[in-house]
Design an enzyme around this catalytic site. Structure first.
Site, PDB file in Angstrom:
ATOM      1  N   GLY A   1      17.670  33.077  -0.994  1.00  0.00           N
ATOM      2  CA  GLY A   1      17.863  34.507  -1.175  1.00  0.00           C
ATOM      3  C   GLY A   1      19.193  34.753  -1.859  1.00  0.00           C
ATOM      4  N   CYS A   2      19.784  35.907  -1.626  1.00  0.00           N
ATOM      5  CA  CYS A   2      21.117  36.187  -2.167  1.00  0.00           C
ATOM      6  C   CYS A   2      22.083  35.129  -1.666  1.00  0.00           C
ATOM      7  CB  CYS A   2      21.575  37.588  -1.751  1.00  0.00           C
ATOM      8  SG  CYS A   2      23.205  38.024  -2.367  1.00  0.00           S
ATOM      9  N   PHE A   3      22.760  34.436  -2.570  1.00  0.00           N
ATOM     10  CA  PHE A   3      23.478  33.219  -2.187  1.00  0.00           C
ATOM     11  C   PHE A   3      24.831  33.432  -1.529  1.00  0.00           C
ATOM     12  CE2 PHE A   3      24.091  32.824  -7.100  1.00  0.00           C
ATOM     13  CZ  PHE A   3      24.964  33.895  -7.125  1.00  0.00           C
TER      14      PHE A   3
ATOM     15  N   PRO B   1      24.548  32.932   2.724  1.00  0.00           N
ATOM     16  CA  PRO B   1      24.103  31.598   3.126  1.00  0.00           C
ATOM     17  C   PRO B   1      25.087  30.483   2.780  1.00  0.00           C
ATOM     18  CG  PRO B   1      22.264  32.816   2.209  1.00  0.00           C
ATOM     19  CD  PRO B   1      23.487  33.648   1.962  1.00  0.00           C
TER      20      PRO B   1
END
Length: 290
Positions: free
Chosen positions: A63-65, A68
């Site tokens: 997903g949006c990095f 994470p």
């Protein structure tokens, strides 16, 4: 004038979104290394000896990095992370990506590359962390949930990932948080190199939290909250006695606020510092820093 001079001479100055000026150390291409006590152990005689670590790398679409990458870095055995883009087969013949082409295209995914010590954490366990901390958007290429496997795959990551997915689908079906099913995870070979994203994406939340803090401080100063600060008042009196007028603290804070806001916009528009990391490059960079 002073602010402009400093901005031109020092490329490692980051300004708050709200306008704060931060004189931070130069930001590396990847998140800072974590020191792990497991690199040294005592033998039976109590003598401290070194333990040779095998550094491996893995790549995930999560997903949006931004978040994470930070979450993975906090896990035992994870040495460093960096964020970037990986394309599918259609992207192999196209020019290198930028954040804009990734956002408005269907060929590239945002990805997190991880360097980890396999004496501390196994690839299986890293897959558990990948699934737990990902924030994917189902049906999106950019924000997809993907385990990227190197084409050479000398370490058998593809085989391990398939067994991991099959086992968890039979056992759990979905994780507790967010009720995401394991079936959303794709396993695919890396059809392109890993393109390290623009510098403003690296360590994103770490920088934003600090910028926000300094921004609050500057906003308070611009509103006159520090008018009674004795050192600054005394300094103004000293310079006033020799015929020099210092700008008010509110003016300084307000100017920093405005300059910083402009710089943040400019940084987003002009930064095109995408670079290629081939298989093993990240491991070599990390190993050189240890």
């Amino acid at each position: 004038i002073i602010l402009s001079y400093v901005m031109l001479r020092r490329r490692n100055i980051f300004l708050l979104f709200s306008g704060a000026i931060l004189n931070l150390p130069a930001v590396p291409a990847f998140a800072p290394l974590r020191h792990d006590a497991s690199c040294c152990r005592r033998d039976r005689r109590g003598v401290l000896t070194s333990q040779i670590s095998a550094i491996r790398e893995a790549t995930f679409g999560m997903g949006c990095f931004w978040e994470p990458a930070e979450s993975l870095l906090k896990q035992p055995g994870v040495i460093a992370t960096t964020v970037g883009y990986i394309g599918n087969a259609n992207a192999a013949s196209k020019p290198p990506p930028s954040y804009d082409t990734v956002c408005f295209g269907n060929d590239y995914a945002e990805a997190v590359r991880v360097a980890y010590d396999d004496n501390v954490i196994s690839y299986d366990k890293l897959l558990d962390y990948f699934f737990e901390f990902q924030k994917p958007v189902v049906g999106s290429r950019q924000y997809g949930s993907v385990i990227f496997v190197p084409k050479s795959d000398k370490e058998g990551q593809g085989r391990i990932a398939k067994k991991w997915k099959e086992y968890n689908m039979q056992k759990d079906g979905a994780r507790t948080k967010g009720n995401l099913p394991y079936s959303i995870v794709d396993i695919e070979p890396m059809e392109t190199s890993f393109f390290k994203a623009e510098e403003y994406h690296q360590r994103y939340w770490e920088k934003q939290r600090l910028r926000a803090l300094v921004g609050i401080i500057l906003l308070a100063g611009a509103s006159g909250a520090y008018d009674a600060v004795a050192p600054f008042s005394s300094l103004q009196s000293i310079f006033g006695n020799v015929g020099l007028d210092l700008p008010s603290l509110e003016s300084v804070c307000n100017a920093s606020f405005l300059v910083g806001a402009g710089w943040m916009l400019l940084e987003r528009l002009v930064d095109r510092s995408v670079s290629v990391l081939n298989d093993g490059d990240f491991v070599n960079l990390v190993a050189g820093k240890r």
